[in-house]
Motif scaffolding. Structure first.
Motif, PDB file in Angstrom:
ATOM      1  N   GLY A  38       4.295   9.942  -7.075  1.00 43.46           N
ATOM      2  CA  GLY A  38       5.663  10.805  -6.887  1.00 43.46           C
ATOM      3  C   GLY A  38       6.565  10.684  -5.661  1.00 43.46           C
ATOM      4  O   GLY A  38       8.220  11.677  -5.737  1.00 43.46           O
ATOM      5  N   ASP A  39       6.534  10.560  -4.868  1.00 46.56           N
ATOM      6  CA  ASP A  39       7.768  10.583  -3.504  1.00 46.56           C
ATOM      7  C   ASP A  39       8.549   9.803  -4.128  1.00 46.56           C
ATOM      8  O   ASP A  39       7.934   8.334  -4.214  1.00 46.56           O
ATOM      9  CB  ASP A  39       6.740  10.295  -2.102  1.00 46.56           C
ATOM     10  N   TYR A  40       9.909   9.846  -3.308  1.00 47.10           N
ATOM     11  CA  TYR A  40      10.626   8.507  -3.579  1.00 47.10           C
ATOM     12  C   TYR A  40      11.169   8.311  -1.697  1.00 47.10           C
ATOM     13  O   TYR A  40      11.718   7.746  -1.635  1.00 47.10           O
ATOM     14  CB  TYR A  40      11.881   9.460  -3.344  1.00 47.10           C
ATOM     15  N   ILE A  41      10.345   8.632  -0.956  1.00 48.07           N
ATOM     16  CA  ILE A  41      10.373   8.484   0.898  1.00 48.07           C
ATOM     17  C   ILE A  41       8.719   8.022   1.184  1.00 48.07           C
ATOM     18  O   ILE A  41       8.149   7.882   0.936  1.00 48.07           O
ATOM     19  CB  ILE A  41      10.777   9.628   1.996  1.00 48.07           C
ATOM     20  N   ILE A  42       9.137   6.458   1.751  1.00 47.41           N
ATOM     21  CA  ILE A  42       8.634   6.171   2.161  1.00 47.41           C
ATOM     22  C   ILE A  42       8.256   6.406   3.291  1.00 47.41           C
ATOM     23  O   ILE A  42       8.550   6.528   4.665  1.00 47.41           O
ATOM     24  CB  ILE A  42       8.181   4.741   1.830  1.00 47.41           C
ATOM     25  N   ARG A  43       6.916   6.300   4.118  1.00 43.78           N
ATOM     26  CA  ARG A  43       7.327   7.222   5.854  1.00 43.78           C
ATOM     27  C   ARG A  43       6.251   6.416   6.340  1.00 43.78           C
ATOM     28  O   ARG A  43       4.817   5.871   6.252  1.00 43.78           O
ATOM     29  CB  ARG A  43       6.733   8.817   5.744  1.00 43.78           C
ATOM     30  N   PHE A  44       6.389   5.638   7.566  1.00 38.49           N
ATOM     31  CA  PHE A  44       5.404   4.933   8.566  1.00 38.49           C
ATOM     32  C   PHE A  44       5.584   5.738   9.775  1.00 38.49           C
ATOM     33  O   PHE A  44       6.173   6.081   9.790  1.00 38.49           O
ATOM     34  CB  PHE A  44       6.609   3.314   8.694  1.00 38.49           C
ATOM     35  N   ASN A  45       4.015   5.201  10.275  1.00 35.82           N
ATOM     36  CA  ASN A  45       3.870   5.519  11.962  1.00 35.82           C
ATOM     37  C   ASN A  45       3.004   4.840  12.484  1.00 35.82           C
ATOM     38  O   ASN A  45       2.517   3.078  11.478  1.00 35.82           O
ATOM     39  CB  ASN A  45       3.535   6.942  12.121  1.00 35.82           C
ATOM     40  N   SER A  46       3.119   5.567  14.151  1.00 40.11           N
ATOM     41  CA  SER A  46       1.651   3.503  14.693  1.00 40.11           C
ATOM     42  C   SER A  46       1.073   3.645  13.751  1.00 40.11           C
ATOM     43  O   SER A  46       0.135   2.694  14.227  1.00 40.11           O
ATOM     44  CB  SER A  46       1.782   3.812  16.003  1.00 40.11           C
ATOM     45  N   ASN A  47       0.031   5.199  13.493  1.00 39.75           N
ATOM     46  CA  ASN A  47      -1.703   4.696  12.650  1.00 39.75           C
ATOM     47  C   ASN A  47      -1.463   3.948  11.721  1.00 39.75           C
ATOM     48  O   ASN A  47      -2.458   2.824  11.002  1.00 39.75           O
ATOM     49  CB  ASN A  47      -1.750   5.747  12.432  1.00 39.75           C
ATOM     50  N   TYR A  65       0.796  -0.978   0.015  1.00 38.96           N
ATOM     51  CA  TYR A  65       0.249   0.262  -0.124  1.00 38.96           C
ATOM     52  C   TYR A  65       0.680   0.971   0.663  1.00 38.96           C
ATOM     53  O   TYR A  65       0.661   1.952  -0.792  1.00 38.96           O
ATOM     54  CB  TYR A  65      -1.265   0.373   0.794  1.00 38.96           C
ATOM     55  N   LYS A  66       2.013   1.561   0.939  1.00 36.95           N
ATOM     56  CA  LYS A  66       3.056   2.686   1.158  1.00 36.95           C
ATOM     57  C   LYS A  66       3.274   2.149  -0.903  1.00 36.95           C
ATOM     58  O   LYS A  66       3.299   3.653  -0.763  1.00 36.95           O
ATOM     59  CB  LYS A  66       3.202   2.141   2.460  1.00 36.95           C
ATOM     60  N   ILE A  67       4.064   1.301  -0.755  1.00 40.52           N
ATOM     61  CA  ILE A  67       4.831   1.973  -2.336  1.00 40.52           C
ATOM     62  C   ILE A  67       3.845   1.490  -3.738  1.00 40.52           C
ATOM     63  O   ILE A  67       3.839   3.214  -4.170  1.00 40.52           O
ATOM     64  CB  ILE A  67       5.135   0.283  -2.704  1.00 40.52           C
ATOM     65  N   THR A  68       2.434   1.720  -3.295  1.00 44.82           N
ATOM     66  CA  THR A  68       1.563   2.336  -4.525  1.00 44.82           C
ATOM     67  C   THR A  68       0.883   3.552  -4.539  1.00 44.82           C
ATOM     68  O   THR A  68       1.335   4.458  -5.495  1.00 44.82           O
ATOM     69  CB  THR A  68       0.216   1.536  -4.522  1.00 44.82           C
ATOM     70  N   GLN A  69       0.855   4.397  -3.015  1.00 41.34           N
ATOM     71  CA  GLN A  69       0.862   5.369  -2.978  1.00 41.34           C
ATOM     72  C   GLN A  69       2.446   6.530  -2.938  1.00 41.34           C
ATOM     73  O   GLN A  69       2.237   7.450  -3.548  1.00 41.34           O
ATOM     74  CB  GLN A  69       0.394   5.590  -1.179  1.00 41.34           C
ATOM     75  N   ALA A  70       3.250   5.653  -2.886  1.00 40.37           N
ATOM     76  CA  ALA A  70       4.425   6.950  -3.408  1.00 40.37           C
ATOM     77  C   ALA A  70       4.968   6.902  -4.442  1.00 40.37           C
ATOM     78  O   ALA A  70       4.630   8.139  -4.911  1.00 40.37           O
ATOM     79  CB  ALA A  70       5.929   6.411  -2.277  1.00 40.37           C
ATOM     80  N   TYR A  71       4.161   5.711  -5.624  1.00 37.74           N
ATOM     81  CA  TYR A  71       4.046   5.933  -6.566  1.00 37.74           C
ATOM     82  C   TYR A  71       3.462   7.034  -7.609  1.00 37.74           C
ATOM     83  O   TYR A  71       3.446   7.826  -8.343  1.00 37.74           O
ATOM     84  CB  TYR A  71       4.203   4.438  -7.424  1.00 37.74           C
TER      85      TYR A  71
END
Length: 209
Positions: free
Chosen positions: A126-135, A117-123
């Motif tokens: 157009g983001d080059y950084i994937i951000r994670f948090n507790s949520n 999901y994170k990679i798909t959203q970044a693509y």
């Protein structure tokens, strides 16, 4: 022949901001929760080893050297002992490629789902950084430390990227927090005493259990 050299650099002032320690702790807790989420859906090498040991030896007390032997025992990590037990017989370590008609399979887990999901959203963005948090983690995930040693070493770097301070968590490991410190205690009395304190804490925890 190998030679070990130690260099001790004396500093006039050396400290870490409490906020950095707080951020590191939060990062470790997050990784702990992420590992639990992954473990719920995949079997680790130690889990597989425990299962094979119980199936063959049940509650018997067997020398570890015999258990880890890939021929007379059960081995470890698919019987690949080249990492754990050194062997002078180079034939045992030959890698012979085998033809296989089986398809490559990926054991999907909740962690894979989050990453996908994170990679798909970044693509899409157009983001080059994937951000994670507790949520990003399920609400039922809680930190668990029962499968870790009482103390352990954690490699961390404080870096500066575009004028912004970042914390890089390289990883953790070892059976004790004294393992890493012990390599540098020879010429540093302060570090030596700190390492002894870690060992004393571990001894007290063992007595409690």
């Amino acid at each position: 022949m190998f030679f070990q050299t130690d260099l001790k650099i004396n500093t006039h002032k050396n400290f870490l901001d409490k906020k950095i320690l707080k951020d590191i702790k939060e990062g470790i807790i997050f990784l702990n929760k992420l590992s639990i989420l992954s473990k719920n859906y995949s079997e680790t090498h130690i889990d597989n080893f425990i299962k094979k040991f119980k199936a063959r030896y049940d509650r018997q007390c067997i020398p570890l050297s015999k258990v880890l032997d890939p021929e007379s025992g059960i081995g470890y990590k698919n019987n690949d002992m080249s990492i754990i037990i050194p062997d002078n017989n180079f034939i045992d370590n030959l890698i012979i490629p085998q033809q296989s008609d089986s398809k490559n399979e990926i054991n999907w887990s909740n962690v894979n789902g989050i990453l996908h999901y994170k990679i798909t959203q970044a693509y899409k963005n157009g983001d080059y950084i994937i951000r994670f948090n507790s949520n990003d983690l399920p609400a039922w995930i809680t930190e668990t430390w029962n499968d870790l040693p009482d103390t352990l070493s954690f490699m961390t770097e404080i870096v500066n990227i575009n004028g912004e301070q970042k914390i890089k968590l390289d990883g953790a490991g070892g059976a004790s927090g004294s393992d890493l410190f012990g390599r540098f205690c020879l010429n540093d009395d302060e570090l030596f005493n700190h390492t002894k304190d870690i060992i004393d804490i571990e001894k007290k925890l063992i007595l409690i259990w």
